[in-house]
Design an enzyme around this catalytic site. Structure first.
Site, mmCIF file in Angstrom:
data_model
loop_
_atom_site.group_PDB
_atom_site.id
_atom_site.type_symbol
_atom_site.label_atom_id
_atom_site.label_comp_id
_atom_site.label_asym_id
_atom_site.label_seq_id
_atom_site.Cartn_x
_atom_site.Cartn_y
_atom_site.Cartn_z
ATOM 1 N N LYS A 1 0.876 -1.187 0.000
ATOM 2 C CA LYS A 1 0.000 0.000 0.000
ATOM 3 C C LYS A 1 0.905 1.226 0.000
ATOM 4 O O LYS A 1 1.461 1.608 1.013
ATOM 5 C CB LYS A 1 -0.873 -0.005 1.262
ATOM 6 C CG LYS A 1 -2.212 0.683 1.177
ATOM 7 C CD LYS A 1 -2.225 2.181 0.905
ATOM 8 C CE LYS A 1 -1.902 3.082 2.041
ATOM 9 N NZ LYS A 1 -1.706 4.488 1.569
ATOM 10 N N GLU B 1 9.228 1.394 11.024
ATOM 11 C CA GLU B 1 10.357 2.292 10.714
ATOM 12 C C GLU B 1 9.776 3.690 10.701
ATOM 13 O O GLU B 1 9.034 4.057 9.781
ATOM 14 C CB GLU B 1 10.941 1.942 9.333
ATOM 15 C CG GLU B 1 11.528 0.548 9.228
ATOM 16 C CD GLU B 1 12.878 0.428 9.914
ATOM 17 O OE1 GLU B 1 13.578 1.460 10.044
ATOM 18 O OE2 GLU B 1 13.227 -0.679 10.334
ATOM 19 N N CYS C 1 14.100 10.464 6.478
ATOM 20 C CA CYS C 1 13.899 10.194 7.919
ATOM 21 C C CYS C 1 15.177 10.367 8.710
ATOM 22 O O CYS C 1 15.133 10.729 9.881
ATOM 23 C CB CYS C 1 13.352 8.780 8.090
ATOM 24 S SG CYS C 1 14.335 7.551 7.226
ATOM 25 N N GLU D 1 10.003 16.760 14.300
ATOM 26 C CA GLU D 1 10.476 16.397 12.959
ATOM 27 C C GLU D 1 9.809 17.338 11.950
ATOM 28 O O GLU D 1 8.582 17.395 11.878
ATOM 29 C CB GLU D 1 10.103 14.950 12.644
ATOM 30 C CG GLU D 1 10.620 14.513 11.285
ATOM 31 C CD GLU D 1 10.229 13.084 10.924
ATOM 32 O OE1 GLU D 1 9.066 12.704 11.125
ATOM 33 O OE2 GLU D 1 11.105 12.357 10.408
HETATM 34 P P1 NAD Z 1 2.529 8.747 7.059
HETATM 35 O O1 NAD Z 1 2.668 8.085 8.388
HETATM 36 O O2 NAD Z 1 1.562 9.856 6.924
HETATM 37 O O3 NAD Z 1 2.122 7.672 5.941
HETATM 38 C C1 NAD Z 1 2.873 6.503 5.699
HETATM 39 C C2 NAD Z 1 1.982 5.468 5.038
HETATM 40 O O4 NAD Z 1 0.991 5.057 5.978
HETATM 41 C C3 NAD Z 1 1.216 5.962 3.822
HETATM 42 O O5 NAD Z 1 1.103 4.928 2.870
HETATM 43 C C4 NAD Z 1 -0.137 6.299 4.402
HETATM 44 O O6 NAD Z 1 -1.176 6.275 3.444
HETATM 45 C C5 NAD Z 1 -0.302 5.186 5.420
HETATM 46 N N1 NAD Z 1 -1.218 5.458 6.527
HETATM 47 C C6 NAD Z 1 -1.585 6.657 7.039
HETATM 48 N N2 NAD Z 1 -2.463 6.490 8.050
HETATM 49 C C7 NAD Z 1 -2.633 5.148 8.196
HETATM 50 C C8 NAD Z 1 -3.402 4.338 9.070
HETATM 51 N N3 NAD Z 1 -4.168 4.873 10.014
HETATM 52 N N4 NAD Z 1 -3.335 2.990 8.944
HETATM 53 C C9 NAD Z 1 -2.540 2.434 8.014
HETATM 54 N N5 NAD Z 1 -1.805 3.154 7.134
HETATM 55 C C10 NAD Z 1 -1.842 4.498 7.228
HETATM 56 O O7 NAD Z 1 4.005 9.201 6.641
HETATM 57 P P2 NAD Z 1 4.442 10.069 5.368
HETATM 58 O O8 NAD Z 1 4.054 11.483 5.589
HETATM 59 O O9 NAD Z 1 4.014 9.373 4.123
HETATM 60 O O10 NAD Z 1 6.043 9.926 5.456
HETATM 61 C C11 NAD Z 1 6.859 10.741 6.222
HETATM 62 C C12 NAD Z 1 7.208 10.077 7.540
HETATM 63 O O11 NAD Z 1 7.815 8.810 7.306
HETATM 64 C C13 NAD Z 1 8.234 10.857 8.347
HETATM 65 O O12 NAD Z 1 7.866 10.846 9.708
HETATM 66 C C14 NAD Z 1 9.516 10.060 8.151
HETATM 67 O O13 NAD Z 1 10.490 10.230 9.160
HETATM 68 C C15 NAD Z 1 8.999 8.670 8.097
HETATM 69 N N6 NAD Z 1 9.972 7.795 7.442
HETATM 70 C C16 NAD Z 1 10.666 6.888 8.198
HETATM 71 C C17 NAD Z 1 11.636 6.080 7.602
HETATM 72 C C18 NAD Z 1 12.459 5.091 8.392
HETATM 73 O O14 NAD Z 1 13.140 4.278 7.795
HETATM 74 N N7 NAD Z 1 12.441 5.133 9.718
HETATM 75 C C19 NAD Z 1 11.875 6.203 6.231
HETATM 76 C C20 NAD Z 1 11.146 7.149 5.510
HETATM 77 C C21 NAD Z 1 10.184 7.930 6.111
#
Ligand code: NAD
Length: 495
Positions: free
Chosen positions: A184, A260, A294, A394
């Site tokens: 997804k 992650e 991240c 962040e």
């Molecule tokens: P997000 O948490 O908004 O979304 C991530 C994914 O989760 C998307 O596919 C989104 O549609 C889905 N999602 C959202 N709400 C959900 C729910 N309630 N249930 C299931 N799925 C859901 O994050 P983003 O804005 O897309 O990405 C940025 C964030 O990701 C930052 O906080 C960044 O630090 C983190 N990130 C972490 C890593 C790592 O390796 N630790 C790598 C890249 C990004």
């Protein structure tokens, strides 16, 4: 900043319509939504979203495919993954352009992302043939054989910032371990994800149902996937708050969960470092990928004797960074992913001028073609109160905070004064100090005299609010498996 020939790097784009008729692995029969180009606002793809019934269909197909030949034939899994890596490389130019158009990042980063993804898949293609268990002679006539088996159906949920790296980092080990996967992607980057997955789905030896994909919002489609009783493991990458929600819903059915999550990583410069290298390293740590990574080294900590000069030199570099279209090879900082993300980051920039001293700021690109783009110039801010939101939260954009420290002890204390623990960097020419400080930092990755280098062989993951579990490396493969003890007894007795 002069207005550059914006259109010179752009050809006309016809929006994609997804899923295409041959994308049978995508389960989507709902409403249409669009993904758009952060540089121009143009529509990149018109995408059909999934409904709850589509999530159910994808999970049902995956459940039907789990076990069977995919579980039992490591050589087959290795061959399919190897061919997938080849296909990613062969399609690199097309995928990289689509990635830049949909996500905004610089084209050279996009090419690097596809190449890195191919390397990750190659690594796990080899590991698919080496999913060894163990055996032990327990007593005369009694043997224990510990097998490694796939978990079953794995939901892989990914964010928009490195959509292919973060996809394959979970997809490849999950498949190598013999699982079926339902992916997804983030709703801002569906097209690049579907196009990258389609190369794998086209492999004639991939059993039907082993790969599925659903599209749409996290709140609806992501939530439906996480809560589905047929999903046995969730590999989630995204914000910490979302991760907590995912873990709560996973806990209702005791699913295995790998998280992650976010970061607020310190990058520490000691006075004894090679300061020219540290300077380039600090710029790269904070502004690579526009800070939308991240592990961004978004908190710069500099030792007092060199701080003033170091920050001044950094400020000169940052002010000269070229903000522009990701397709323009001269761009240093590309647009951020969306107008809402731009708005969010600009609120932090506004807070910077109220709470601290702006040391340097780049200039937004001028001229009509840039007006609809999500441009945010890079900013460096110092003299903030230690409890400032800019230091604690962040931001996920091109904004760097600077703090000074007097000695090693203070450096470690400041570095660890965060809820996050994803990564850190330190710059010194003293090996003993590198060891001491590296051991003292609460982070899953610590770079010494370098930053932002990742390898398929080594694990990534977070301490504290940055995650649960590890991805990549051999441990990353084991995360997607369970052990099973088969106990053989040639002369069983009752106690
Ligand atoms: P997000 O948490 O908004 O979304 C991530 C994914 O989760 C998307 O596919 C989104 O549609 C889905 N999602 C959202 N709400 C959900 C729910 N309630 N249930 C299931 N799925 C859901 O994050 P983003 O804005 O897309 O990405 C940025 C964030 O990701 C930052 O906080 C960044 O630090 C983190 N990130 C972490 C890593 C790592 O390796 N630790 C790598 C890249 C990004």
């Amino acid at each position: 900043m002069s207005t550059r020939a914006y259109s010179a790097h752009r050809t006309a784009w016809s929006p994609l319509t997804l899923p295409a008729p041959d994308h049978a692995f995508v389960h989507a029969r709902g409403e249409a939504f669009e993904s758009s180009d952060p540089a121009t606002g143009e529509v990149v793809a018109v995408v059909t979203a999934s409904r709850t019934a589509d999530v159910d269909a994808a999970v049902t197909a995956a459940r039907a495919a789990r076990g069977g030949i995919w579980r039992d034939d490591g050589a087959l899994r290795g061959k399919v993954l190897w061919r997938y890596a080849e296909a990613l490389r062969e399609n690199s130019d097309r995928l990289a352009e689509l990635l830049t158009r949909e996500q905004g990042k610089r084209l050279f980063e996009a090419r690097g992302e596809i190449a890195g993804a191919a390397e990750m898949v190659e690594f796990y293609a080899g590991q698919a043939r080496a999913l060894y268990g163990r055996s032990i002679a327990l007593k005369p006539g009694v043997h224990g054989v510990v097998l490694r088996e796939p978990v079953g159906v794995v939901a892989v949920i990914t964010p928009w910032n490195w959509p292919i790296t973060l996809l394959v980092r979970a997809l490849a080990p999950a498949l190598a371990a013999g699982n079926a996967v339902v992916a997804k992607p983030a709703s801002l980057t569906p097209a690049i994800t579907v196009e990258a997955l389609a190369l794998l789905a086209a492999d004639p030896d991939l059993p039907e149902g082993v790969l599925g994909c659903v599209l749409g919002s996290g709140a609806e489609v992501g939530h439906a996937l996480v809560s589905h009783p047929g999903v046995e493991m969730i590999a989630f990458t995204g914000e910490s708050e979302t991760g907590i929600d995912v873990m709560k819903h996973g806990a209702e059915r005791l699913k295995k969960v790998s998280l992650e999550l976010g970061g607020k990583s310190p990058n520490i410069v000691f006075a004894d470092a090679d300061l020219d290298k540290a300077l380039a390293g600090a710029e790269n740590a904070a502004f690579f990928s526009g800070g939308q990574i991240c592990t961004a080294g978004s908190r710069l900590l500099v030792e007092s004797p060199v701080a003033e000069d170091f920050v001044e030199r950094l400020g000169e570099r940052v002010a000269a960074m070229r903000v522009g279209d990701g397709l323009d090879p001269e761009t240093d900082v590309a647009p951020v992913v969306s107008s809402s993300q731009r708005h969010r980051i600009l609120e932090y920039v506004e807070l910077s001028s109220r709470e601290g001293r702006i040391v340097a700021r780049g200039e937004p690109p001028a001229g009509e073609p840039y007006e609809l783009g999500c441009y945010v110039p890079p900013t460096v801010v110092a003299d903030l109160p230690s409890d400032s939101r800019l230091i604690r939260e962040e931001i996920f954009g091109p904004l760097l905070t600077v703090q000074e420290f007097a000695d090693e002890e203070e450096a470690v204390a400041l570095a660890n004064a965060t809820e996050y623990g994803l990564a850190a960097g330190l710059w010194t020419s003293d090996l003993n100090r590198a060891w001491r400080v590296g051991r003292g930092l609460e982070a899953g990755t610590v770079w010494i005299n370098t930053y932002h280098h990742f390898y398929p062989e080594t694990e990534v993951g977070g301490f504290k609010r940055s995650g649960v579990g590890r991805q990549q490396g051999l441990v990353g493969l084991e995360e997607f498996s369970e052990t099973k003890h088969l106990n053989f007894d040639s002369n069983p007795t009752l106690w």
